[in-house]
Design a protein around this motif. Structure first.
Motif, PDB file in Angstrom:
ATOM      1  N   SER A 100       0.824  -1.203   0.000  1.00 26.57           N
ATOM      2  CA  SER A 100       0.000   0.000   0.000  1.00 26.57           C
ATOM      3  C   SER A 100       0.861   1.257   0.000  1.00 26.57           C
ATOM      4  O   SER A 100       0.459   2.283  -0.568  1.00 26.57           O
ATOM      5  N   HIS A 162      -3.802   1.813   7.186  1.00 24.81           N
ATOM      6  CA  HIS A 162      -3.676   0.364   7.366  1.00 24.81           C
ATOM      7  C   HIS A 162      -4.175  -0.056   8.746  1.00 24.81           C
ATOM      8  O   HIS A 162      -4.931  -1.039   8.881  1.00 24.81           O
ATOM      9  N   ASN A 166      -7.411  -2.401   8.041  1.00 23.86           N
ATOM     10  CA  ASN A 166      -6.964  -3.720   7.576  1.00 23.86           C
ATOM     11  C   ASN A 166      -7.832  -4.864   8.098  1.00 23.86           C
ATOM     12  O   ASN A 166      -7.715  -5.991   7.611  1.00 23.86           O
ATOM     13  N   THR A 180      -7.816  -6.854   4.419  1.00 22.38           N
ATOM     14  CA  THR A 180      -6.557  -6.289   3.922  1.00 22.38           C
ATOM     15  C   THR A 180      -6.675  -5.760   2.498  1.00 22.38           C
ATOM     16  O   THR A 180      -5.945  -4.839   2.110  1.00 22.38           O
ATOM     17  N   VAL A 183      -7.229  -1.972   2.151  1.00 19.63           N
ATOM     18  CA  VAL A 183      -6.191  -0.988   2.485  1.00 19.63           C
ATOM     19  C   VAL A 183      -5.627  -0.301   1.239  1.00 19.63           C
ATOM     20  O   VAL A 183      -5.604   0.935   1.173  1.00 19.63           O
TER      21      VAL A 183
END
Length: 537
Positions: A100, A162, A166, A180, A183
């Motif tokens: 990310s 995050h 997440n 996840t 993110v």
């Protein structure tokens, strides 16, 4: 501390954690610098004239390859920081955080490019337009060059996103994009919006950094001293990486035109000159903040302090501390890692450490006044050879042994006088016999008795978070009273730093990564109590 209540992270702890993440790209930079230094020096015309054998085409291909590989770290430095920060700070799913970070950095520059294009500034090849707007080619994208500071901001934003998203749960129809996977999606949106704002606010950031650089420049010969002393004073708290990054990678460390490109930051300037075929010699304005300034203290001063501590130890204890001091000197001289020596006197004689910080800063100023131009990051014997000797007498490398010898004598005299005059309890002078660590368990890669270290930390149930930097374990614990400093030191910990009621650092030395890995393995085998918060690794 109740398990149900999340531990509050102070600003101090946040910056400690942030500074720790800089170590991953900086370690790569150090290696890349050595590769680039060896490759560029051994392929230079002067070295080939002096040593015709290295002019062999095969050798030159090897040296050119080394230069190319070495230049990688400096060509892609910002994106590495944007990825390393969320990677290092994220509690879980670190790979997603790093991915990310890359997404966020690219999207930010694409959005900035979109704004500049909409305004009619881009596309353009006019150097005056590009310079006026601080536009560079970043990963193939024409965008405002926000440098390391921009990458750090991206990394922090991605880390916050995050941690917030997440584990998000979306409605069943959108569940595929949850957790996840969400993110990088939210990162694209948020950083895309931030990229539209960059052209509006970045001039203010740039003005602030330029002002800091002007302040350091106006300090004249004291500028390098302020930097060198400040770095040493911040080291016990783990915050020195912030100051170092500002000087090495931003306008605060200077700006110079190298090979037709404006480059900012002391280390960036030095590395750009290394890889530029038309540049001869290195800018003194940049190298005054780099390796050369550390060399008087690292190659001379601290070894002198170690010898003084050895001579001041009780005769019956000298054989017990000899290995400790020798390993500390080797780590300092060869690896540029000073904490194994510094933490031997930091806690028992803070005034000596303050004097050491001032003398280190003075070394920066002396090297600058003498016109020495040795760059890179570590200040060790490797930097001295690769970036000093191999680049010829123009670097004035021959002055380093002279100044280091003076620092050696000075440190030895000061430390021996202070230790004996004020009866400072440096290693080997303790009233009681020195504790003897139990041997490391069979199969231990670190050479430390890690199970006993875990016991001294209060056991697995006492640990909330565990991480490490270049020489120390960084931990958060439930109950600080369960941490046994004496036992940690008995098992070869160099020092223990208590930051507050829940956070501490245990100074191990160069083998800290192996110790952390073994602790991590033990924690997985011995899960924490059911009421403990998750482990951060």
């Amino acid at each position: 501390m109740p398990a149900s209540r999340k531990q509050r992270v102070t600003l101090w702890e946040f910056f400690q954690s942030l500074g720790k993440t800089f170590m991953l790209p900086v370690a790569l930079l150090s290696f890349c610098g050595i590769m680039l230094g060896i490759g560029s020096s051994l392929s230079s015309r002067d070295v080939i004239t002096l040593l015709p054998a290295v002019g062999n085409p095969v050798f030159q291909l090897i040296f050119t390859w080394m230069s190319k590989v070495g230049s990688f770290g400096f060509s892609y430095l910002p994106v590495m920081f944007a990825m390393a920060i969320p990677l290092g700070m994220a509690r879980d799913n670190k790979g997603v955080a790093a991915f990310s970070g890359f997404v966020g950095f690219v999207v930010l520059n694409l959005a900035t490019n979109f704004y500049l294009t909409t305004k009619g500034i881009l596309p353009s090849a006019d150097p005056l337009v590009l310079k006026a707007n601080n536009i560079q080619n970043i990963l193939g994208i024409q965008s405002i060059d926000t440098g390391i500071l921009g990458a750090v901001i991206v990394g922090i934003i991605v880390y916050l996103l995050h941690e917030r998203f997440n584990t998000i749960r979306l409605p069943d129809a959108l569940a595929f994009f949850g957790g996840t996977r969400f993110v990088p999606i939210v990162t694209s949106v948020v950083l895309g919006l931030c990229g539209l704002v960059v052209p509006l606010i970045w001039p203010w950031f740039a003005a602030g950094i330029t002002g800091l650089g002007r302040l350091i420049h106006d300090a004249g010969i004291f500028g390098p001293m302020i930097f060198g002393t400040g770095e040493r004073l911040l080291l016990p708290f783990g915050l020195q990486h912030i100051l170092v990054a500002i000087i090495r990678f931003t306008e605060a460390g200077g700006t110079l035109d190298v090979c037709g490109r404006e480059v900012s930051g002391a280390l960036t300037i030095f590395q750009a000159q290394l890889s530029c075929p038309t540049t001869h010699g290195f800018a003194e304005s940049a190298t005054q903040f780099l390796s050369q300034g550390k060399m008087p203290a690292f190659l001379g001063g601290l070894p002198g302090a170690a010898l003084a501590m050895y001579h001041c130890a009780k005769p019956e204890n000298r054989h017990k501390i000899k290995g400790l001091l020798i390993s500390g000197v080797v780590a300092c001289v060869v690896g540029g890692t000073t904490e194994p020596i510094e933490f031997l006197f930091l806690f028992v004689a803070p005034v000596l450490y303050l004097l050491h910080a001032v003398l280190t800063g003075l070394g920066f100023t002396v090297m600058s006044l003498l016109g020495v131009t040795i760059g890179n990051t570590d200040g060790n014997i490797i930097d001295f050879v690769v970036f000093g000797i191999l680049h010829g007498t123009a670097t004035k490398w021959y002055l380093v042994p002279v100044v280091a010898a003076i620092w050696f004598v000075g440190y030895y005299a000061i430390f021996r006088f202070a230790i004996t005059r004020f009866n400072i309890k440096t290693p080997g002078r303790e009233s009681d016999a020195l504790p003897v660590a139990t041997p490391a368990r069979s199969g231990s890669k670190s050479g430390y008795n890690v199970p006993e270290i875990l016991t001294a930390l209060g056991g697995a149930a006492n640990i909330i978070t565990l991480d490490n930097c270049i020489t120390r374990l960084r931990l958060s614990v439930h109950d600080m009273s369960r941490v046994d400093d004496a036992q940690l030191k008995a098992h070869r910990a160099i020092g223990v730093v208590h930051l507050n009621e829940h956070n501490l650092q245990v100074v191990i030395g160069p083998q800290v990564q192996s110790v952390k890995d073994e602790l991590d393995s033990l924690l997985r085998q011995q899960p924490t109590a059911s009421d403990s918060t998750p482990l951060t690794v």
